[in-house]
Design an enzyme around this catalytic site. Structure first.
Site, short mmCIF file in Angstrom:
data_model
loop_
_atom_site.label_atom_id
_atom_site.label_comp_id
_atom_site.label_asym_id
_atom_site.label_seq_id
_atom_site.Cartn_x
_atom_site.Cartn_y
_atom_site.Cartn_z
N TYR A 1 31.59 3.45 -12.42
CA TYR A 1 30.67 3.23 -13.54
C TYR A 1 30.40 1.74 -13.71
O TYR A 1 29.27 1.32 -13.94
CB TYR A 1 31.26 3.81 -14.84
CG TYR A 1 30.26 3.81 -15.96
CD1 TYR A 1 29.44 4.91 -16.19
CD2 TYR A 1 30.10 2.70 -16.78
CE1 TYR A 1 28.50 4.91 -17.19
CE2 TYR A 1 29.16 2.68 -17.79
CZ TYR A 1 28.36 3.80 -17.99
OH TYR A 1 27.43 3.79 -18.99
N PHE B 1 -2.14 -4.79 -13.78
CA PHE B 1 -1.65 -3.56 -13.18
C PHE B 1 -1.34 -2.61 -14.33
O PHE B 1 -0.91 -3.04 -15.41
CB PHE B 1 -0.42 -3.77 -12.28
CG PHE B 1 -0.02 -2.46 -11.67
CD1 PHE B 1 -0.83 -1.87 -10.71
CD2 PHE B 1 1.09 -1.75 -12.10
CE1 PHE B 1 -0.54 -0.60 -10.19
CE2 PHE B 1 1.39 -0.50 -11.59
CZ PHE B 1 0.58 0.07 -10.63
N THR B 2 -1.55 -1.33 -14.09
CA THR B 2 -1.52 -0.33 -15.16
C THR B 2 -0.24 -0.39 -16.00
O THR B 2 -0.30 -0.59 -17.22
CB THR B 2 -1.67 1.08 -14.55
OG1 THR B 2 -0.69 1.23 -13.52
CG2 THR B 2 -3.05 1.30 -13.97
N ASP C 1 5.71 -10.62 -10.22
CA ASP C 1 5.81 -9.20 -9.89
C ASP C 1 5.99 -9.16 -8.38
O ASP C 1 5.04 -9.31 -7.61
CB ASP C 1 4.56 -8.44 -10.33
CG ASP C 1 4.69 -6.94 -10.02
OD1 ASP C 1 5.51 -6.58 -9.14
OD2 ASP C 1 3.97 -6.14 -10.64
N LYS D 1 8.46 0.07 -3.13
CA LYS D 1 7.38 -0.31 -2.20
C LYS D 1 7.99 -1.08 -1.04
O LYS D 1 8.62 -0.49 -0.16
CB LYS D 1 6.32 -1.13 -2.92
CG LYS D 1 5.41 -0.29 -3.82
CD LYS D 1 5.99 -0.01 -5.16
CE LYS D 1 5.03 0.61 -6.13
NZ LYS D 1 5.66 1.01 -7.38
N ARG E 1 -8.61 4.23 -8.26
CA ARG E 1 -8.25 2.94 -8.85
C ARG E 1 -9.53 2.31 -9.38
O ARG E 1 -10.14 1.45 -8.75
CB ARG E 1 -7.58 2.02 -7.83
CG ARG E 1 -6.25 2.49 -7.29
CD ARG E 1 -5.02 2.15 -8.11
NE ARG E 1 -4.76 2.93 -9.29
CZ ARG E 1 -3.55 2.99 -9.88
NH1 ARG E 1 -2.54 2.35 -9.38
NH2 ARG E 1 -3.38 3.70 -10.97
N PHE F 1 -4.58 8.07 -16.17
CA PHE F 1 -4.89 8.52 -14.82
C PHE F 1 -3.84 9.48 -14.26
O PHE F 1 -4.14 10.31 -13.42
CB PHE F 1 -5.05 7.32 -13.87
CG PHE F 1 -3.85 6.41 -13.84
CD1 PHE F 1 -3.71 5.42 -14.79
CD2 PHE F 1 -2.87 6.56 -12.88
CE1 PHE F 1 -2.59 4.59 -14.79
CE2 PHE F 1 -1.76 5.74 -12.86
CZ PHE F 1 -1.61 4.76 -13.82
#
Ligand code: PLI
Length: 460
Positions: free
Chosen positions: A74, A119-120, A210, A253, A377, A444
């Site tokens: 943990y 970005f969303t 990011d 990604k 997009r 979306f």
């Protein structure tokens, strides 16, 4: 040797996953049941899944072996210590949780958060924290035809103007995205990253990266920017990170894992506050919602992601698909970007007005034609203005054919290209869409639509 293809994928296939082949009537039924939203399609009805490159990579045998090395303690899991970047690293289960934490900790209500295109999820968290996003990307990024080699760059004049108009204290921080997703996977140059950070730092404004697709960005810097051709991707990545004050990361990604992310910062006090927050939302600061094995796969994935052969093949596959489409006259965002091909749906379907969401319609029609799943997009992703409630219509109205890493073959790219080209020849048969259900947040993902006439998105 010139003209010879000197590379292919630096891996071979060890295990296969069977795909179901569907008929057109089956696909027509599936897309109607999914409310003409490719996000709502059960994946068993999808042949080639180009919805996203997020969490869809094939892990390597070394990563799978790493899963067996998960230390599921943990507290203080050994795998946590295999991850390092900035001074402090706090794992999160994916990127948007890191965005949630940084936004809540660093944005005061009424502040502005400049960024190189929205970005969303990033913008959503900025708004939920009381901030407003301000776009400071260069104008070329909004033009699908511009061949600018670094369309992800920030426009320093736009940043200076914001500082002049609002005052530096009204700016929470600058959010700097590498290989800008919504612009078509377009990179920033090192020169621009450095100049942006210098400008912000001179005014006491922090810059948070990011880093979701920072390695793809590093590859483009190596290819396109003078002085970088002999550097490793790891060195370039380090240089990018060194300019900034911290990073949010979706490891789903570039980092080649199916789940994972982190928040990394240099500031001791901010790290302390972030550690206090992660226990509320994610888990202890040494696992942040991840299993030990996930962190091990992520650490190995990061090492694999900076191998030049890997990135060469990865971007090479995107270019292969892109060139096929360009040769056939398909309007796509230029230059070809990092994680996918972005079809200019507004140019592809000039008969469909923006209010009928051409990119949403094109993604649905592509699925009907061939079982290839892509993502809208454009206007649907952009949502509504938070003040006026009106639909936002960004200049870019795109369908993203996103390539998962190490998953599909060149033949899959050929099938995809054939379908897009066939649709271009029959573009008048694609019908616009209107909402039947519109969710409040990130619409979306779960929105539902119907064709503006008849009941099919692709006639004939
Ligand atoms: O999907 P997450 O929560 O791990 O990461 C959110 C996120 C943050 N920044 C950027 C640039 C992204 O592209 C991103 C997620 N992108 C998705 C899901 C995509 O399909 O592009």
């Amino acid at each position: 040797m010139t003209g010879r293809r000197s590379w292919a994928e630096p891996w071979k296939v060890k295990m296969v996953e069977h795909l179901r082949m569907t008929t057109r009537p089956e696909r027509e039924q599936a897309i109607a049941q999914a409310g003409f939203n490719t996000f709502l399609l059960p994946s068993e009805f999808v042949y080639i899944d180009l919805l996203t490159d997020s969490g869809t990579s094939a892990m390597s045998d070394r990563q799978w072996a790493g899963l067996m090395m998960g230390d599921e303690a943990y507290a203080g899991s050994m795998n946590y210590y295999h991850l390092e970047s900035y001074k402090h690293l706090i794992p999160t289960h994916q990127g948007r949780c890191a965005e949630h934490i940084i936004s809540q900790l660093c944005i005061r209500p009424g502040q502005t958060v400049p960024g190189n295109m929205y970005f969303t999820t990033t913008k959503m968290h900025q708004e939920l924290a009381g901030g407003s996003f301000a776009d400071v990307i260069i104008d070329e990024a909004h033009d699908p035809r511009s061949e600018h080699p670094f369309k992800g760059n920030c426009d320093l004049k736009k940043i200076e103007k914001l500082i002049r108009e609002h005052g530096a204290e009204k700016i929470a921080y600058l959010s700097l995205e590498t290989n800008v997703n919504m612009a078509g996977g377009q990179p920033c140059s090192m020169e621009n990253i450095r100049a942006t950070c210098d400008l912000c730092h001179r005014h006491g404004i922090k810059v948070y990266l990011d880093a979701t697709r920072a390695v793809e960005n590093a590859y483009f810097i190596r290819e396109r920017e003078p002085g970088y051709a002999n550097k490793t991707l790891a060195e370039i990545l380090r240089e990018i990170c060194d300019c900034t004050d911290g990073a949010t990361m979706s490891a789903k990604k570039d980092a080649l894992v199916n789940i994972g992310g982190f928040l990394a910062v240099n500031d001791d006090e901010l790290a302390e506050r972030a550690r206090n927050m992660v226990v509320v939302y994610e888990g202890l600061h040494t696992y942040g919602g991840l299993a030990g094995r996930d962190m091990e796969a992520m650490a190995i994935g990061i090492q694999e992601s900076v191998q030049l052969d890997h990135m060469h093949a990865r971007i090479g596959q995107v270019e292969y698909l892109g060139h096929k489409l360009i040769e056939a006259g398909v309007p796509i965002v230029r230059p070809i970007g990092g994680h996918g091909i972005f079809v200019d749906a507004a140019a592809f379907l000039p008969h469909i007005p923006r209010e009928e969401f051409p990119a949403q319609a094109l993604a649905a029609a592509l699925y009907v034609d061939s079982g290839v799943r892509a993502m809208e997009r454009g206007g649907v992703s952009a949502g509504r203005d938070k003040e006026t409630g009106k639909n936002l219509f960004p200049k870019l109205e795109l369908v993203r054919l996103t390539l998962p890493r190490r998953v599909y073959t060149q033949a899959h790219m050929d099938v995809t290209a054939e379908s897009v080209i066939a649709l271009l020849e029959n573009s008048r048969k694609v019908v616009g869409l209107r909402f039947t259900y519109e969710p409040k947040y990130l619409r979306f993902f779960q929105a539902r639509f119907e064709p503006v006439r008849g009941n099919r998105v692709l006639e004939g």
